[in-house]
Enzyme design. Structure first.
Site, PDB file in Angstrom:
ATOM      1  N   GLU A 168       0.762  -1.714  -0.242  1.00 42.00           N
ATOM      2  CA  GLU A 168       0.376  -0.031  -0.260  1.00 42.00           C
ATOM      3  C   GLU A 168       0.654   1.581   0.041  1.00 42.00           C
ATOM      4  O   GLU A 168       0.606   2.039   0.876  1.00 42.00           O
ATOM      5  CB  GLU A 168      -0.986   0.056   1.479  1.00 42.00           C
ATOM      6  CG  GLU A 168      -1.794  -1.010   1.043  1.00 42.00           C
ATOM      7  CD  GLU A 168      -3.412  -0.655   1.785  1.00 42.00           C
ATOM      8  OE1 GLU A 168      -2.573   0.127   2.367  1.00 42.00           O
ATOM      9  OE2 GLU A 168      -4.522  -1.703   2.081  1.00 42.00           O
ATOM     10  N   GLU A 368      -5.125  -8.581  -0.538  1.00 40.68           N
ATOM     11  CA  GLU A 368      -5.833  -8.478   0.750  1.00 40.68           C
ATOM     12  C   GLU A 368      -7.655  -7.883   0.548  1.00 40.68           C
ATOM     13  O   GLU A 368      -7.398  -7.075  -0.706  1.00 40.68           O
ATOM     14  CB  GLU A 368      -5.021  -6.730   1.565  1.00 40.68           C
ATOM     15  CG  GLU A 368      -4.132  -7.241   2.704  1.00 40.68           C
ATOM     16  CD  GLU A 368      -3.942  -5.683   3.437  1.00 40.68           C
ATOM     17  OE1 GLU A 368      -4.416  -5.473   3.824  1.00 40.68           O
ATOM     18  OE2 GLU A 368      -2.384  -6.249   3.555  1.00 40.68           O
TER      19      GLU A 368
HETATM   20  C1  NOJ Z   1      -4.895  -2.646   4.620  1.00 40.01           C
HETATM   21  C2  NOJ Z   1      -3.204  -3.026   5.346  1.00 40.01           C
HETATM   22  O1  NOJ Z   1      -2.431  -3.344   4.831  1.00 40.01           O
HETATM   23  C3  NOJ Z   1      -2.964  -3.734   6.844  1.00 40.01           C
HETATM   24  O2  NOJ Z   1      -1.990  -3.419   7.228  1.00 40.01           O
HETATM   25  C4  NOJ Z   1      -4.276  -3.142   7.073  1.00 40.01           C
HETATM   26  O3  NOJ Z   1      -4.112  -4.175   8.628  1.00 40.01           O
HETATM   27  C5  NOJ Z   1      -5.786  -3.652   6.642  1.00 40.01           C
HETATM   28  N1  NOJ Z   1      -5.440  -2.793   5.383  1.00 40.01           N
HETATM   29  C6  NOJ Z   1      -7.067  -2.653   7.167  1.00 40.01           C
HETATM   30  O4  NOJ Z   1      -7.291  -1.478   7.581  1.00 40.01           O
END
Ligand code: NOJ
Length: 462
Positions: A168, A368
């Site tokens: 991200e 994710e």
């Molecule tokens: C994106 C992130 O990469 C992760 O670390 C986070 O916990 C999740 N989203 C949920 O917010």
């Protein structure tokens, strides 16, 4: 029984995901250096409840049991992250053998359990020593990241076939260096992250540039030091536009919007150029770069990983210079437990579709997807997370539709394997398939874990 038409392609990876700072604990053990998240979480007032990742899920000591748990969930892949300051406590220089040893043992355990390891090299825990020298504001950090990536690839690529580079990009650049405003129904939610700076636009744009440069340099380093055939690519958060109404014009408008909204990240990595609109809008604040930088940034990758939780925006075609019009989320647009989490399962269809239409990569991973919920242990010892199952089922139905269209999605990583440290929200925001009692470290699979096991076993939406 669910209809066979909702099957995923053969060999599809059913994974779960975590990140080092969110689960490992052991923040100062075995020679690890401090990271920016150690510093940030130790600063009073930054994290809800005063929570920190000092102990977290104590995964550093419990990894064997956690791998066993993943096996029981029927997962065939695991996305975890490697803590850079465990490997290089000062960010560069002399590696710390005990740090690497932890990941060697974890990888061995996974391979023995028949779970494919998919490590991420950077999930936001920058060595504090590098932050002290400017962090991502310094171009040297990009090279330091590549050196670290090459070192890890050299040591692990005999057993690890896939590496995710950076997680991200927008969130460790924009959110960390300025703070990010996310549009939701009825307004904005402001998010912040380590190192917690509030810089001007020109500086933030340069930080973004150093992040994509780091990605390109790391891909080259992994190719140079890893075993032949080692695959790599980013795990970026896609700002995916969704056509509000599915017409040819609106789909085209959504593609244009997706390309522009990801201009400083995926677009430049996959096209080797900043879009005219991005540079024009930035004006004097545009990043400083050379043609050689762009060549490095666009070094070809093996796959594109995208984190997809929600539509980046809804759009309609428009007769304006941009070619699209953003439609705001309605005030009553429903959301999941997290304040930023507007519901839009169709983003799991349109996200990969947009990536394919714009950049046509050989492979796409959903790195994710998942949701937080207000989970509680019921008296009978179960966690009945009906909302999570509803969310996941809807998302996977949409993802399956993309694979049925021929989009090359090779795997799905559910965030998260187990409840963990949700950054500034601390432990109050539970994303896991497995419930964690943070006082006792007891793990209890939720109903969604059994749902996941069933879907993975049948390779279909259930
Ligand atoms: C994106 C992130 O990469 C992760 O670390 C986070 O916990 C999740 N989203 C949920 O917010």
């Amino acid at each position: 029984m669910a209809s066979e038409t909702l099957e995923f392609p053969k060999g599809f990876y059913w994974g779960t995901a975590t990140a080092s700072y969110q689960i490992e604990g052991a923040w100062n053990e075995d020679g690890k250096g401090p990271s920016i998240w150690d510093t940030y979480a130790h600063t009073p007032g930054k994290i809800e409840n005063g929570d920190t990742g000092d102990v977290a899920n104590d995964h550093y000591h419990r990894y064997k049991d956690d791998v066993k748990l993943m096996k029981e969930l029927g997962a065939t892949a695991y996305r975890f992250s490697i803590s850079w300051p465990r490997i290089f406590p000062d960010g560069t220089g002399k590696p710390n053998a005990r740090g690497l040893d932890f990941y060697t043992r974890l990888v061995d355990e996974l391979v023995a359990a028949g779970i494919a390891p998919f490590p991420t090299l950077y999930h936001w825990d920058l060595p504090q020593a590098l932050q002290d020298k400017g962090g991502w504001q310094s171009r040297d950090t990009s090279q330091a990241f590549a050196d670290y990536a090459g070192y890890v690839a050299e040591k692990l690529s005999d057993r690890v076939k896939h590496f995710f580079t950076l997680n991200e990009l927008r969130n460790f650049t924009d959110t960390g260096y300025r703070g990010l405003e996310v549009k939701v129904g009825g307004g904005f939610v402001r998010l912040e992250a380590a190192p917690g700076l509030k810089l001007e636009t020109a500086a933030v744009n340069q930080v973004r540039h150093h992040a994509v440069l780091a990605n390109g340099l790391a891909v080259r380093a992994i190719r140079a030091s890893g075993k032949p055939g080692t695959q790599c690519g980013p795990a970026d958060v896609l700002i995916g536009a969704v056509p509000l109404i599915e017409t040819e014009e609106n789909i085209k408008a959504a593609q244009t919007a997706t390309r522009e909204r990801n201009a400083p990240f995926l677009t430049v990595m996959l096209e080797g150029t900043y879009t005219d609109a991005y540079l024009k809008e930035a004006g004097a604040d545009a990043p400083k770069f050379t043609p050689e930088d762009l060549e490095i940034i666009s070094t070809p990758m093996d796959f594109v990983g995208i984190n997809v939780y929600k539509p980046g925006m809804y759009v309609l075609a428009a007769d304006n210079a941009a070619g699209y019009r953003e439609v705001p989320f309605n005030k009553s647009h429903p959301r999941m437990f997290s304040s930023w989490h507007s519901i839009g399962p169709e983003s799991l269809y349109w996200g990969p579709k947009m990536v394919q239409a714009l950049w046509n990569p050989k492979a796409i991973y959903i790195t994710e997807n998942g949701c937080a919920a207000d989970d509680e242990l019921a008296e009978d010892g179960n966690v009945y997370d009906t909302d999570r199952i509803m969310f996941l089922r809807s998302c996977l139905t949409e993802l399956q539709r993309a694979t049925a269209d021929g989009v090359p999605v090779k795997g799905y990583f559910l965030w998260s394997t187990m409840d963990n440290f949700e950054w500034t929200s601390g432990y109050g925001s539970r994303f896991g398939l497995v419930y964690v009692d943070f006082d006792t470290q007891k793990r209890t699979p939720k109903q969604s874990a059994f749902w996941f096991r069933e879907a993975a076993a049948r390779n279909t939406v259930v």
